[in-house]
Design an enzyme around this catalytic site. Sequence first.
Site, PDB file in Angstrom:
ATOM      1  N   PRO A  83      24.190  31.877  42.746  1.00  0.00           N
ATOM      2  CA  PRO A  83      24.952  30.919  43.552  1.00  0.00           C
ATOM      3  C   PRO A  83      25.887  30.077  42.685  1.00  0.00           C
ATOM      4  O   PRO A  83      26.793  29.425  43.205  1.00  0.00           O
ATOM      5  CB  PRO A  83      23.871  30.057  44.222  1.00  0.00           C
ATOM      6  CG  PRO A  83      22.622  30.312  43.466  1.00  0.00           C
ATOM      7  CD  PRO A  83      22.747  31.651  42.817  1.00  0.00           C
ATOM      8  N   GLU A  90      14.748  30.451  39.061  1.00  0.00           N
ATOM      9  CA  GLU A  90      15.921  29.610  38.782  1.00  0.00           C
ATOM     10  C   GLU A  90      16.978  30.349  37.971  1.00  0.00           C
ATOM     11  O   GLU A  90      17.872  29.732  37.396  1.00  0.00           O
ATOM     12  CB  GLU A  90      15.496  28.313  38.077  1.00  0.00           C
ATOM     13  CG  GLU A  90      14.415  27.529  38.818  1.00  0.00           C
ATOM     14  CD  GLU A  90      14.729  27.318  40.300  1.00  0.00           C
ATOM     15  OE1 GLU A  90      15.809  26.792  40.616  1.00  0.00           O
ATOM     16  OE2 GLU A  90      13.875  27.690  41.139  1.00  0.00           O
ATOM     17  N   ARG A 140      32.720  51.206  50.075  1.00  0.00           N
ATOM     18  CA  ARG A 140      33.559  51.633  51.197  1.00  0.00           C
ATOM     19  C   ARG A 140      35.029  51.707  50.814  1.00  0.00           C
ATOM     20  O   ARG A 140      35.833  52.255  51.578  1.00  0.00           O
ATOM     21  CB  ARG A 140      33.333  50.769  52.436  1.00  0.00           C
ATOM     22  CG  ARG A 140      33.761  49.345  52.299  1.00  0.00           C
ATOM     23  CD  ARG A 140      33.388  48.532  53.526  1.00  0.00           C
ATOM     24  NE  ARG A 140      34.192  48.872  54.702  1.00  0.00           N
ATOM     25  CZ  ARG A 140      35.474  48.525  54.871  1.00  0.00           C
ATOM     26  NH1 ARG A 140      36.081  47.817  53.948  1.00  0.00           N
ATOM     27  NH2 ARG A 140      36.129  48.877  55.945  1.00  0.00           N
ATOM     28  N   ASP A 172      41.884  46.155  57.274  1.00  0.00           N
ATOM     29  CA  ASP A 172      40.738  45.252  57.337  1.00  0.00           C
ATOM     30  C   ASP A 172      41.125  43.785  57.239  1.00  0.00           C
ATOM     31  O   ASP A 172      42.086  43.441  56.578  1.00  0.00           O
ATOM     32  CB  ASP A 172      39.818  45.487  56.131  1.00  0.00           C
ATOM     33  CG  ASP A 172      38.889  46.647  56.320  1.00  0.00           C
ATOM     34  OD1 ASP A 172      38.642  47.010  57.471  1.00  0.00           O
ATOM     35  OD2 ASP A 172      38.419  47.180  55.301  1.00  0.00           O
TER      36      ASP A 172
HETATM   37 CL1  6GU Z   1      25.057  36.214  44.487  1.00  0.00          CL
HETATM   38  N1  6GU Z   1      22.734  35.001  44.544  1.00  0.00           N
HETATM   39  C1  6GU Z   1      21.906  34.048  44.988  1.00  0.00           C
HETATM   40  N2  6GU Z   1      20.659  34.016  44.539  1.00  0.00           N
HETATM   41  N3  6GU Z   1      22.256  33.130  45.871  1.00  0.00           N
HETATM   42  C2  6GU Z   1      23.498  33.196  46.319  1.00  0.00           C
HETATM   43  C3  6GU Z   1      24.407  34.144  45.910  1.00  0.00           C
HETATM   44  C4  6GU Z   1      23.983  35.045  44.996  1.00  0.00           C
HETATM   45  N4  6GU Z   1      25.574  33.941  46.529  1.00  0.00           N
HETATM   46  C5  6GU Z   1      25.388  32.901  47.297  1.00  0.00           C
HETATM   47  N5  6GU Z   1      24.141  32.439  47.189  1.00  0.00           N
END
Ligand code: 6GU
Length: 241
Positions: free
Chosen positions: A87, A114, A156, A171
Site C-alpha cells: 500500500p 507489516e 490481457r 477500454d
Molecule cells: Cl499492492 N498490497 C497491499 N497489501 N495493500 C494494498 C495494495 C497492495 N494496494 C493497495 N492496498
Amino acid sequence: PPFRVDVVTIFPEYLAPLRQSLLGKAAERGLVSVGVHDLRQWTDDVHRTVDDAPYGGGPGMVMKPEPWARALEAVRPPGTRLVVPTPAGRPFTQAVAAEWAREPGLVFACGRYEGIDQRVADWAAEAGPVSEVSIGDYVLAGGESAVLVMVEAVTRLLPGVVGNRESVEYDSHADGLLEGPAYTRPASWRGHDVPPVLLSGDHAAIARWRRAESLRRTAARRPDLLAALPEGALTAADRAV
Ligand code: 6GU
C-alpha cells in the site's frame, strides 16, 4: 516464448485463480506460463520462520530477508522485473500494465504482516528493475489479491490473449478517459430506451455521442483524470461538452 509470471507467497493456494478463466486459456494456448512458489521452501529452521519483530519497535511483524533472497535467486531470471505489492507503493495504472506487458515476464513478491525487510527490494534492484506498487488507496492484508489484479491487467494486453484487439484499444483508461455506457437489445426495456442516436446508423454521429458520453462520465466520476490529460488531448468540440 510465453510471458512468464512467477509469484512467491506464503499462501500459494490464494493464487489458484491464476490457473482459471482468461489466464488458464492463455496458458493452454502457450501465451502465458505461471509458477506459484511457497516462500517457506526457502526457510532453514524447523519452524519455517518467515517473519520477525520490527527493529525500532512497533506493532506487527516484518518478513525476514534471508528466505526472500534464496527464493528470488531461485525464481527470478536476471533482469526480470520484481514487483512488490504494497500500500506504500507507486500507483499501478493502465500505463504501467502496458509497459510491463512489453517485458518478457514478471516476478511478484507477496508480503504479509507489516511488509518485507526493505533491504530485499534494495538488494534485488542490483539484479534488475524493482517496482513497489499499490493498486489503490486502501489497505489489503497481503499482496496476493493485488497480484491477481495486476496479472489480469497485464496479461490481457499480451498479443492474442483477448480475442478482439479493439475491445482493448477502446477500454476505459486506454485513452485517459472512462468508457461511456453500452447498450444491447431490446431497444426499449421496462420504460428505459436505448439512446436513439445508437439506432440511427449515422456512424459519425455515434462516434461524436460516444466521445461526449466518455467526457461527461469522466468529468462526473474522475475529474482527476480529466485534469491529468496531456496538452492538446481535448479538442474544441470536447470542451463544448
Ligand atoms: Cl499492492 N498490497 C497491499 N497489501 N495493500 C494494498 C495494495 C497492495 N494496494 C493497495 N492496498
